[in-house]
Write a protein that holds these residues in place. Structure first.
Motif, PDB file in Angstrom:
ATOM      1  N   PHE A  13       0.829  -1.210   0.000  1.00  0.00           N
ATOM      2  CA  PHE A  13       0.000   0.000   0.000  1.00  0.00           C
ATOM      3  C   PHE A  13       0.866   1.264   0.000  1.00  0.00           C
ATOM      4  CE2 PHE A  13      -2.352  -3.326   2.324  1.00  0.00           C
ATOM      5  CZ  PHE A  13      -3.390  -3.494   1.436  1.00  0.00           C
ATOM      6  N   GLU A  14       1.986   1.200   0.697  1.00  0.00           N
ATOM      7  CA  GLU A  14       2.859   2.368   0.799  1.00  0.00           C
ATOM      8  C   GLU A  14       3.354   2.824  -0.561  1.00  0.00           C
ATOM      9  OE1 GLU A  14       6.708   3.838   3.448  1.00  0.00           O
ATOM     10  OE2 GLU A  14       6.182   1.701   3.339  1.00  0.00           O
ATOM     11  N   GLN A  15       3.678   1.881  -1.445  1.00  0.00           N
ATOM     12  CA  GLN A  15       4.205   2.246  -2.761  1.00  0.00           C
ATOM     13  C   GLN A  15       3.157   2.916  -3.653  1.00  0.00           C
ATOM     14  OE1 GLN A  15       5.543  -1.425  -4.479  1.00  0.00           O
ATOM     15  NE2 GLN A  15       3.492  -2.227  -4.796  1.00  0.00           N
ATOM     16  N   GLN A  16       1.888   2.863  -3.237  1.00  0.00           N
ATOM     17  CA  GLN A  16       0.827   3.518  -4.008  1.00  0.00           C
ATOM     18  C   GLN A  16       0.644   4.981  -3.616  1.00  0.00           C
ATOM     19  OE1 GLN A  16      -2.896   1.184  -4.363  1.00  0.00           O
ATOM     20  NE2 GLN A  16      -1.814  -0.504  -3.375  1.00  0.00           N
ATOM     21  N   ILE A  18       1.573   8.556  -3.598  1.00  0.00           N
ATOM     22  CA  ILE A  18       2.404   9.493  -4.359  1.00  0.00           C
ATOM     23  C   ILE A  18       2.732  10.725  -3.511  1.00  0.00           C
ATOM     24  CG2 ILE A  18       2.500  10.946  -6.427  1.00  0.00           C
ATOM     25  CD1 ILE A  18       0.583   8.959  -7.759  1.00  0.00           C
ATOM     26  N   SER A  84      -9.184   9.218  -2.399  1.00  0.00           N
ATOM     27  CA  SER A  84      -8.793   8.086  -3.248  1.00  0.00           C
ATOM     28  C   SER A  84      -8.887   6.786  -2.466  1.00  0.00           C
ATOM     29  CB  SER A  84      -7.364   8.267  -3.782  1.00  0.00           C
ATOM     30  OG  SER A  84      -6.418   8.162  -2.725  1.00  0.00           O
ATOM     31  N   LEU A  86      -7.037   3.054  -2.286  1.00  0.00           N
ATOM     32  CA  LEU A  86      -5.842   2.350  -2.724  1.00  0.00           C
ATOM     33  C   LEU A  86      -6.197   0.987  -3.316  1.00  0.00           C
ATOM     34  CD1 LEU A  86      -3.246   3.120   0.108  1.00  0.00           C
ATOM     35  CD2 LEU A  86      -3.897   4.480  -1.878  1.00  0.00           C
ATOM     36  N   ARG A  87      -5.352   0.539  -4.233  1.00  0.00           N
ATOM     37  CA  ARG A  87      -5.554  -0.762  -4.869  1.00  0.00           C
ATOM     38  C   ARG A  87      -5.516  -1.858  -3.808  1.00  0.00           C
ATOM     39  NH1 ARG A  87      -1.543  -0.482  -7.607  1.00  0.00           N
ATOM     40  NH2 ARG A  87      -0.186  -2.180  -6.927  1.00  0.00           N
ATOM     41  N   ASN A  89      -5.151  -5.598  -2.008  1.00  0.00           N
ATOM     42  CA  ASN A  89      -4.312  -6.790  -2.052  1.00  0.00           C
ATOM     43  C   ASN A  89      -5.182  -8.028  -2.234  1.00  0.00           C
ATOM     44  OD1 ASN A  89      -2.000  -8.343  -1.910  1.00  0.00           O
ATOM     45  ND2 ASN A  89      -2.004  -8.439   0.316  1.00  0.00           N
TER      46      ASN A  89
END
Length: 354
Positions: A13-16, A18, A84, A86-87, A89
């Motif tokens: 999640f962190e890498q999503q 920005i 937003s 998040l994508r 898992n």
């Protein structure tokens, strides 16, 4: 306030994120018109921003367990706006009831799903197969919990029956009121991990939660004597923090688990799927074609006719719902493009008239 890692926030999640100044929160409960969210800066009520309301519907709408970014810090007595989602898992989706084919999110970003089935009148192998299919499709790990072992005289026999259909799945017998079998469940919900309880009304999910929390936080009701059916005690999905630091999503009892598509069915009936590779024809429907390896296995007694029939029924149902859902999305897309075209034409006419 909670540390994000304690709520299950991971590098996925962190890498999503920005904008590193974004306020990240997890949906802890879903209410009509909004959500209760938990974050490292506070807890409070949140609603979807206007742009998201038009973009999201059905299975794309946020649900309990989803990670979101907020416009402001959540606080008691105030409403934050969700900017937003998040994508995910993993996500457990069922087909929503009604004529309109759309998905309904039951739990998002879950590591393990406990399928709770009571060892009383609630016991139903076909229903367990349906739940298993949706859990495998979600990406989470399924565990079958046979609750109310205290009212069953043949627990070992029931475990063997479920083992035979829940291939490769752990099966646990519990008694919530006597706190038996809980260690097996607790060992699968470590700190920072998220699990969910699903099952029909009266399976004993609320009683299990009270036992796991070591306190009565969920209301429970007696089973109806006239038909042995349970009554709804949980009315909405919610995220709970267990004493050991694990997270648990409680869900209302489902009288019906509508398949959303055919995903996960192959994992439940892997023995049948493997045999299909030996059929004479590649596109064998396993109904009347000669040389069908599956029907031959049924005739030899290697696969029960009942199991094969339920496999066929679930495939047919899943494919039919998926087709209806895709047609619904296609019609919606056509309406959107039609509206965009009409707006563009209106602007062109306005420019020509100047």
């Amino acid at each position: 306030m909670y540390e994000l890692s304690r709520l299950g926030f991971s590098p996925f999640f962190e890498q999503q994120i920005i904008n590193h100044d974004a306020i990240v929160a997890r949906i802890a409960a879903e209410h009509r018109g909004g959500y209760h969210v938990w974050s490292s800066t506070g807890t409070g009520f949140a609603r979807l921003a206007g742009s998201l309301k038009h973009e999201l519907e059905g299975e794309t709408l946020p649900g309990v367990g989803d990670w979101v970014t907020l416009k402001s810090v959540p606080a008691s007595g105030q409403t934050s706006m969700i900017e937003s989602v998040l994508r995910r898992n993993t996500v457990f989706i069922r087909g929503a009831a009604g004529r309109q084919a759309r998905g309904q999110v039951i739990a998002a970003n879950v590591d393990t799903v406990f399928i709770v089935c009571g060892l009383d009148n609630d016991y139903n192998l076909h229903r367990i197969e349906r739940y298993l299919a949706r859990v495998w499709a979600s990406g989470a790990l399924p565990v079958v919990v046979l609750n109310k072992s205290d009212v069953c005289d043949n627990v070992l026999e029931r475990i063997e029956e479920v083992d035979a259909i829940a291939l490769g799945t752990c099966v646990v017998a519990t008694s919530a009121i006597h706190s038996e079998g809980l260690d097996e469940i607790q060992s699968r919900i470590l700190p920072g991990m998220t699990a969910a309880l699903v099952g029909s009304s009266g399976a004993g999910k609320s009683s299990l939660i009270n036992a796991l929390m070591s306190e009565r936080i969920m209301a429970t009701k007696e089973i109806r004597s006239r038909d042995g059916r349970g009554c709804h005690t949980t009315t909405h999905r919610q995220l709970l923090m267990l004493p050991n630091g694990g997270l648990l999503i409680d869900t209302p009892g489902m009288r019906e688990l509508q398949l959303f598509d055919e995903e996960g069915i192959g994992a439940v009936f892997s023995d049948i799927e493997e045999l299909s590779a030996h059929c004479r024809f590649r596109d064998c429907s396993h109904i009347s074609e000669p040389g069908c390896a599956i029907r031959e296995a049924v005739e030899r007694g290697e696969i029960s006719a009942d199991r094969f029939e339920h496999y066929h029924k679930m495939l047919k149902e899943g494919r039919a719902y998926e087709l209806r859902h895709n047609q619904h999305k296609k019609r919606k897309a056509e309406r959107v493009w039609g509206q965009l075209y009409a707006e563009a034409e209106r602007i062109r006419r306005w420019k020509r008239s100047r």
